[in-house]
Design a protein around this motif. Structure first.
Motif, PDB file in Angstrom:
ATOM      1  N   ASP A  49     -28.552   8.091  -5.008  1.00 26.78           N
ATOM      2  CA  ASP A  49     -29.283   6.121  -6.511  1.00 26.78           C
ATOM      3  C   ASP A  49     -29.374   5.382  -4.481  1.00 26.78           C
ATOM      4  OD1 ASP A  49     -29.528   7.105  -9.229  1.00 26.78           O
ATOM      5  OD2 ASP A  49     -27.619   6.517  -9.271  1.00 26.78           O
ATOM      6  N   ALA A  50     -30.055   4.350  -5.307  1.00 25.67           N
ATOM      7  CA  ALA A  50     -30.755   3.724  -3.890  1.00 25.67           C
ATOM      8  C   ALA A  50     -29.831   2.545  -4.915  1.00 25.67           C
ATOM      9  CB  ALA A  50     -31.989   3.734  -3.822  1.00 25.67           C
ATOM     10  N   PRO A  51     -29.566   1.968  -4.026  1.00 29.82           N
ATOM     11  CA  PRO A  51     -28.991   0.494  -3.865  1.00 29.82           C
ATOM     12  C   PRO A  51     -29.393  -0.180  -5.450  1.00 29.82           C
ATOM     13  CG  PRO A  51     -28.777   0.138  -2.543  1.00 29.82           C
ATOM     14  CD  PRO A  51     -29.232   1.636  -2.244  1.00 29.82           C
ATOM     15  N   ARG A  52     -29.562  -1.048  -6.021  1.00 30.36           N
ATOM     16  CA  ARG A  52     -29.992  -1.443  -7.310  1.00 30.36           C
ATOM     17  C   ARG A  52     -29.641  -2.598  -6.938  1.00 30.36           C
ATOM     18  NH1 ARG A  52     -27.821   1.340 -13.203  1.00 30.36           N
ATOM     19  NH2 ARG A  52     -28.343   3.366 -11.791  1.00 30.36           N
ATOM     20  N   GLY A  53     -28.532  -3.260  -6.556  1.00 31.63           N
ATOM     21  CA  GLY A  53     -28.203  -4.846  -6.056  1.00 31.63           C
ATOM     22  C   GLY A  53     -27.535  -4.668  -4.916  1.00 31.63           C
ATOM     23  N   VAL A  54     -27.691  -5.550  -4.705  1.00 28.60           N
ATOM     24  CA  VAL A  54     -27.010  -5.974  -2.600  1.00 28.60           C
ATOM     25  C   VAL A  54     -26.817  -7.326  -2.785  1.00 28.60           C
ATOM     26  CG1 VAL A  54     -27.293  -6.647  -0.611  1.00 28.60           C
ATOM     27  CG2 VAL A  54     -28.657  -4.714  -1.642  1.00 28.60           C
ATOM     28  N   LEU A  55     -25.290  -8.034  -1.991  1.00 31.33           N
ATOM     29  CA  LEU A  55     -24.659  -9.138  -2.820  1.00 31.33           C
ATOM     30  C   LEU A  55     -25.316  -9.713  -0.975  1.00 31.33           C
ATOM     31  CD1 LEU A  55     -24.122 -11.666  -4.638  1.00 31.33           C
ATOM     32  CD2 LEU A  55     -21.301 -11.005  -4.481  1.00 31.33           C
ATOM     33  N   LEU A  56     -25.607 -10.859  -0.898  1.00 28.60           N
ATOM     34  CA  LEU A  56     -25.274 -11.190   0.103  1.00 28.60           C
ATOM     35  C   LEU A  56     -24.939 -13.100   0.143  1.00 28.60           C
ATOM     36  CD1 LEU A  56     -29.443 -11.445   1.551  1.00 28.60           C
ATOM     37  CD2 LEU A  56     -27.761  -9.890   1.443  1.00 28.60           C
ATOM     38  N   TYR A  57     -23.739 -12.797   0.798  1.00 25.72           N
ATOM     39  CA  TYR A  57     -22.833 -14.175   0.639  1.00 25.72           C
ATOM     40  C   TYR A  57     -22.829 -15.168   1.882  1.00 25.72           C
ATOM     41  CZ  TYR A  57     -18.810 -11.414   1.818  1.00 25.72           C
ATOM     42  OH  TYR A  57     -17.832 -10.269   2.531  1.00 25.72           O
ATOM     43  N   GLY A  58     -22.817 -16.290   2.120  1.00 21.82           N
ATOM     44  CA  GLY A  58     -22.186 -16.891   3.476  1.00 21.82           C
ATOM     45  C   GLY A  58     -23.224 -18.285   3.502  1.00 21.82           C
ATOM     46  N   PRO A  59     -22.646 -19.175   4.527  1.00 18.43           N
ATOM     47  CA  PRO A  59     -22.212 -20.807   3.863  1.00 18.43           C
ATOM     48  C   PRO A  59     -24.075 -20.978   3.787  1.00 18.43           C
ATOM     49  CG  PRO A  59     -21.011 -20.445   5.808  1.00 18.43           C
ATOM     50  CD  PRO A  59     -21.999 -18.580   5.745  1.00 18.43           C
ATOM     51  N   PRO A  60     -24.593 -21.665   3.308  1.00 14.83           N
ATOM     52  CA  PRO A  60     -26.168 -22.226   3.045  1.00 14.83           C
ATOM     53  C   PRO A  60     -26.495 -22.233   4.295  1.00 14.83           C
ATOM     54  CG  PRO A  60     -25.016 -23.891   1.796  1.00 14.83           C
ATOM     55  CD  PRO A  60     -23.593 -23.338   2.278  1.00 14.83           C
ATOM     56  N   GLY A  61     -27.851 -22.021   4.266  1.00 16.88           N
ATOM     57  CA  GLY A  61     -28.732 -22.822   5.149  1.00 16.88           C
ATOM     58  C   GLY A  61     -28.715 -21.036   6.409  1.00 16.88           C
TER      59      GLY A  61
END
Ligand code: ATP
Length: 264
Positions: A49-61
């Protein structure tokens, strides 16, 4: 098509070369997104199964949107930009229908990347005090992601500055089960980003990028982009009075123009 429509967005192409100081992060995103978009048959063949969703998190910009756009451009995938707060507020009453349409369009135009900016606005923790709209939108988003059966042909990238505010149900396996933190650049990262943003600018030998990278402690990529643009405008303002417009601008005059360290 504006980004508020969550429509296909061809307005901005980016390449991997445009992303500075995030080599490891970009590598991870490429593995998670580019490989399955480009070679779905390998995943199908292996039954992986390939990833369906990836979450990127971190400060703006810090370059989350930029990375998502770069992967889409480099893989020739359709890029659909969805802004979380806009989906909830602007399309109030039609939010679920909008999300459904976006997923339908993405599947029709696969390979596709659906980029959901400020996903915490769409899918805040359901335990928090949130309205009915958000609850229904989260449920809809979950159902749509669960329904993404096509291995790797549509990938959803979510971005947030506040990962703890994202509904944990969205972070279970099969949904946003890959997470990647995108941090502000260190000095070397800032140097790389400075180089990217002055690439097309005509700078004088006095411009000391090493020094600028030291002076910009705490700057994220977006701040560096603005710094370079402003230096350019400062140079324009400084140079305008030196040009003799009565004679018309000639090549020799133009040749003398450049941006100096003082403009930064
Ligand atoms: P937000 O959370 O506010 O949406 P973001 O992390 O998605 O922020 P971007 O929208 O990708 O940030 O960054 C805005 C602009 O800043 C980019 O279009 C680019 O010009 C510049 N920038 C940001 N990060 C980088 C980077 N790592 N390398 C080069 N440029 C960058």
């Amino acid at each position: 098509v504006t980004k508020a429509d969550g429509g296909e967005d061809r307005s901005f192409r980016a390449s991997y070369e445009d992303v500075g100081g995030l080599d490891k992060e970009l590598q991870r995103v490429r593995e998670m997104v580019e490989l399955p978009l480009k070679y779905p048959e390998i995943f199908r063949q292996l039954g992986v199964d390939a990833p369906r969703g990836v979450l990127l998190y971190g400060p703006p910009g810090t370059g989350k949107t930029l990375m998502a756009r770069a992967v889409a451009s480099e893989t020739n995938a359709t890029f659909m930009h969805v802004n979380g707060p806009e989906i909830i507020n602007k399309f109030y009453g039609e939010s679920e229908a909008r999300i459904r349409e976006i997923f339908e369009t993405a599947q029709r135009r696969a390979p596709a990347i659906i980029f959901i900016d400020e996903i915490d606005a769409i899918a805040p923790r359901r335990t928090d005090v949130i309205g009915d709209v958000e609850k229904r939108v989260v449920a809809q988003l979950l159902a749509l992601m669960d329904g993404l059966k096509n291995r790797g042909q549509v990938i959803v990238i979510g971005a947030t500055n506040v990962p703890d505010m994202v509904d944990p149900a969205l972070r279970r396996p099969g949904r946003f089960d890959r997470e990647l933190s995108i941090n502000p650049p260190d000095r070397v990262g800032r140097l790389r980003i400075l180089k990217i943003h002055i690439r097309s600018m005509r700078v004088d030998a006095s411009v000391n990028l090493e020094k600028l990278s030291q002076m910009t402690h705490g700057f994220v990529g977006a701040d560096i982009a603005i710094l370079c643009k402003e230096a350019g405008m400062n140079a324009v303002r400084r140079l305008l009075p030196q040009i003799d417009f009565t004679a018309g601008i000639n090549e020799a005059d133009l040749d003398k123009l450049n941006i100096t360290m003082d403009d930064f």
